[in-house]
Design a protein around this motif. Structure first.
Motif, PDB file in Angstrom:
ATOM      1  N   ILE A 119      46.913  46.320  38.512  1.00  0.00           N
ATOM      2  CA  ILE A 119      46.724  47.598  39.089  1.00  0.00           C
ATOM      3  C   ILE A 119      46.037  45.958  40.327  1.00  0.00           C
ATOM      4  CG2 ILE A 119      45.481  48.681  38.081  1.00  0.00           C
ATOM      5  CD1 ILE A 119      42.902  47.366  38.045  1.00  0.00           C
ATOM      6  N   SER A 120      47.089  46.066  41.827  1.00  0.00           N
ATOM      7  CA  SER A 120      46.401  45.361  42.836  1.00  0.00           C
ATOM      8  C   SER A 120      45.002  44.386  43.030  1.00  0.00           C
ATOM      9  CB  SER A 120      46.888  45.659  44.500  1.00  0.00           C
ATOM     10  OG  SER A 120      45.809  46.810  44.381  1.00  0.00           O
ATOM     11  N   ASP A 121      44.236  45.004  42.557  1.00  0.00           N
ATOM     12  CA  ASP A 121      43.095  44.638  43.229  1.00  0.00           C
ATOM     13  C   ASP A 121      42.809  43.216  41.480  1.00  0.00           C
ATOM     14  OD1 ASP A 121      42.131  46.007  44.750  1.00  0.00           O
ATOM     15  OD2 ASP A 121      40.318  47.030  43.790  1.00  0.00           O
ATOM     16  N   TRP A 122      42.891  43.624  40.872  1.00  0.00           N
ATOM     17  CA  TRP A 122      42.969  42.632  39.008  1.00  0.00           C
ATOM     18  C   TRP A 122      43.440  41.305  39.463  1.00  0.00           C
ATOM     19  CZ3 TRP A 122      39.930  40.578  36.417  1.00  0.00           C
ATOM     20  CH2 TRP A 122      40.319  39.985  34.627  1.00  0.00           C
ATOM     21  N   LEU A 175      42.720  37.355  40.090  1.00  0.00           N
ATOM     22  CA  LEU A 175      43.733  37.012  38.879  1.00  0.00           C
ATOM     23  C   LEU A 175      44.203  35.451  39.995  1.00  0.00           C
ATOM     24  CD1 LEU A 175      45.163  38.904  36.173  1.00  0.00           C
ATOM     25  CD2 LEU A 175      42.866  37.251  36.273  1.00  0.00           C
ATOM     26  N   SER A 176      44.700  35.748  40.788  1.00  0.00           N
ATOM     27  CA  SER A 176      45.456  35.152  41.777  1.00  0.00           C
ATOM     28  C   SER A 176      44.004  33.912  42.550  1.00  0.00           C
ATOM     29  CB  SER A 176      46.747  35.716  43.018  1.00  0.00           C
ATOM     30  OG  SER A 176      47.244  36.482  42.725  1.00  0.00           O
ATOM     31  N   ASN A 177      43.077  34.312  42.499  1.00  0.00           N
ATOM     32  CA  ASN A 177      42.286  33.627  43.414  1.00  0.00           C
ATOM     33  C   ASN A 177      42.076  32.756  42.215  1.00  0.00           C
ATOM     34  OD1 ASN A 177      42.829  34.951  45.897  1.00  0.00           O
ATOM     35  ND2 ASN A 177      41.040  36.355  45.232  1.00  0.00           N
ATOM     36  N   ALA A 178      41.953  32.777  40.753  1.00  0.00           N
ATOM     37  CA  ALA A 178      41.110  32.390  40.098  1.00  0.00           C
ATOM     38  C   ALA A 178      42.583  31.304  40.048  1.00  0.00           C
ATOM     39  CB  ALA A 178      40.472  33.016  38.466  1.00  0.00           C
ATOM     40  N   GLY A 179      43.432  31.260  40.407  1.00  0.00           N
ATOM     41  CA  GLY A 179      44.763  29.851  39.935  1.00  0.00           C
ATOM     42  C   GLY A 179      45.374  30.646  39.053  1.00  0.00           C
ATOM     43  N   ALA A 180      45.617  31.885  38.978  1.00  0.00           N
ATOM     44  CA  ALA A 180      46.633  32.722  38.093  1.00  0.00           C
ATOM     45  C   ALA A 180      47.872  32.236  38.939  1.00  0.00           C
ATOM     46  CB  ALA A 180      46.656  33.713  37.887  1.00  0.00           C
ATOM     47  N   VAL A 181      49.346  32.128  38.394  1.00  0.00           N
ATOM     48  CA  VAL A 181      50.719  32.179  38.844  1.00  0.00           C
ATOM     49  C   VAL A 181      51.006  33.215  38.106  1.00  0.00           C
ATOM     50  CG1 VAL A 181      52.722  31.329  38.888  1.00  0.00           C
ATOM     51  CG2 VAL A 181      50.834  29.034  39.223  1.00  0.00           C
ATOM     52  N   ILE A 182      51.477  34.558  39.433  1.00  0.00           N
ATOM     53  CA  ILE A 182      51.771  35.241  37.943  1.00  0.00           C
ATOM     54  C   ILE A 182      53.538  35.780  38.924  1.00  0.00           C
ATOM     55  CG2 ILE A 182      51.437  38.017  38.532  1.00  0.00           C
ATOM     56  CD1 ILE A 182      48.224  37.435  38.983  1.00  0.00           C
ATOM     57  N   LEU A 207      32.600  40.294  32.829  1.00  0.00           N
ATOM     58  CA  LEU A 207      33.683  39.524  31.602  1.00  0.00           C
ATOM     59  C   LEU A 207      33.669  38.217  31.578  1.00  0.00           C
ATOM     60  CD1 LEU A 207      33.106  39.085  27.958  1.00  0.00           C
ATOM     61  CD2 LEU A 207      34.904  40.942  28.740  1.00  0.00           C
ATOM     62  N   TRP A 208      35.189  38.934  32.386  1.00  0.00           N
ATOM     63  CA  TRP A 208      35.904  37.120  32.831  1.00  0.00           C
ATOM     64  C   TRP A 208      35.038  36.028  33.950  1.00  0.00           C
ATOM     65  CZ3 TRP A 208      41.142  36.121  32.021  1.00  0.00           C
ATOM     66  CH2 TRP A 208      41.489  34.902  33.024  1.00  0.00           C
ATOM     67  N   GLU A 209      34.333  36.952  34.652  1.00  0.00           N
ATOM     68  CA  GLU A 209      33.500  35.738  35.268  1.00  0.00           C
ATOM     69  C   GLU A 209      32.234  34.976  34.433  1.00  0.00           C
ATOM     70  OE1 GLU A 209      32.504  38.944  38.189  1.00  0.00           O
ATOM     71  OE2 GLU A 209      33.835  37.776  40.224  1.00  0.00           O
ATOM     72  N   SER A 210      31.851  35.834  33.308  1.00  0.00           N
ATOM     73  CA  SER A 210      31.001  35.393  32.873  1.00  0.00           C
ATOM     74  C   SER A 210      31.307  34.457  31.481  1.00  0.00           C
ATOM     75  CB  SER A 210      30.304  36.732  32.367  1.00  0.00           C
ATOM     76  OG  SER A 210      30.783  37.261  30.484  1.00  0.00           O
TER      77      SER A 210
END
Length: 356
Positions: free
Chosen positions: A2-5, A9-16, A193-196
């Motif tokens: 989904i686009s928001d997710w 993840l992209s903002n967290a540095g993910a290469v997708i 959960l990811w942020e925690s």
């Protein structure tokens, strides 16, 4: 995905790429952390198929290799869907949440699996749907990551296949070299959960998570290997993915015949290879002692390792291990395989049957 997710993840540095997280900027370090540290991984490369309705249990029981009656709110299982010839069309983890069954499998196999299962519904009161956007899924591995998760939930699953629920999350214990879980939930809960986990677990791409599946010798079937194996070839019966007491299902006669007549000639092993060309799922193996030098086996899965080279799961002719000849990747010029210890034993009675 989904686009928001994906944006999160992209903002967290993910290469997708192709709806799969490849890495978070340092693939080699992520592999090392998967092997020796604490990680968290997006699992969007897995799809989710939802099965609901009053006839769901009976419908699934007639299709899959495992006994669906054993799937409860507290217990999941690995299972497979076979062709009438007993060849695996899909492998998946099956679990329950909110009065429905969910099948977690490679995303690429979800559409054909959904289409195939719909043909068997007939008059059953069952609905099948793609639930990939309803529940996000992430993986956590490592003692510190699991300890941090335990502080957020009243109960965590301790045994492989055990399931726990809390805070709108479903947590499933899966096999691995370290404590490891898959977590499913709505977007807000998974994001929280990811942020925690920031500062506790290193974000990693799908290859690092898949490497842990290889180390646990847990098989996965991909489009490249659909109908390449019967369940016993990928050790599905050794990871509690087959029931030989449940009764009929598609392909059951072939699977049962192989089990009870002791004619298993191929099985899955762990291996390592140092090769400049990346092994691919479905690649052939070569040994001069196999028939016509071909057909020695096939690559089930392969991923790069932090020590260099690639770790693999391969299905191989059992008899070839006793020849002393090298097993090579692809052809007679390919790199030789180095076989690694398995994380679970092969039954002694099977070994004795294969020796005769």
């Amino acid at each position: 995905m989904i686009s928001d997710w994906q944006a999160f993840l992209s903002n967290a540095g993910a290469v997708i790429a192709d709806a799969q997280v490849e890495h978070f900027g340092n693939p080699q370090q992520e592999l090392a952390s998967a092997v020796d540290g604490d990680i968290m991984a997006d699992l969007s490369h897995f799809g989710l198929l939802r099965v609901a309705g009053p006839d769901g249990l009976n419908f699934l029981q007639g299709q899959f290799t495992n006994d669906v009656r054993l799937v409860t709110n507290d217990h999941s299982q690995l299972s497979g869907h076979c062709s009438p010839k007993g060849r695996i069309l899909a492998l998946f983890r099956l679990f329950r949440r909110d009065d429905a069954y969910y099948l977690r499998m490679p995303a690429a196999l979800l559409p054909p699996t959904l289409e195939r299962l719909r043909k068997y519904i007939l008059m059953s009161k069952v609905t099948l749907s793609d639930a990939g956007d309803e529940l996000l899924r992430i993986g956590l591995s490592g003692p510190r990551a699991i300890a941090a998760l335990s502080r957020q939930l009243d109960h965590l699953p301790n045994e492989v296949d055990e399931v726990a629920h809390g805070n709108d999350l479903t947590v499933i214990r899966v096999a691995g070299p370290h404590p490891r879980v898959e977590v499913y939930g709505p977007a807000a809960s998974i994001r929280a959960l990811w942020e925690s986990m920031a500062g506790i677990a290193q974000p990693v791409g799908a290859p690092a998570w898949t490497l842990l599946d290889i180390h646990a010798a847990v098989p996965t079937v991909y489009p490249e290997t659909v109908e390449a194996f019967v369940p016993q070839m990928v050790n599905l019966q050794l990871v509690d993915g087959v029931s030989f007491r449940k009764g009929c299902y598609t392909g059951q006669e072939v699977v049962a015949r192989m089990q009870f007549l002791g004619k298993l000639k191929r099985r899955m092993y762990r291996a390592h290879v140092d090769d400049d060309g990346a092994p691919r799922r479905g690649d052939d193996l070569y040994c001069s002692h196999s028939e016509s030098g071909q057909g020695a086996g096939k690559v089930v899965d392969a991923q790069p390792t932090p020590r260099g080279g690639y770790d693999l799961l391969v299905v191989l002719q059992v008899s070839l291990l006793d020849t002393g000849d090298l097993i090579r990747l692809r052809d007679e010029h390919g790199a030789p395989l180095q076989f690694e210890p398995m994380p679970y034993p092969f039954p002694q009675d099977e070994e004795q049957q294969q020796a005769h």
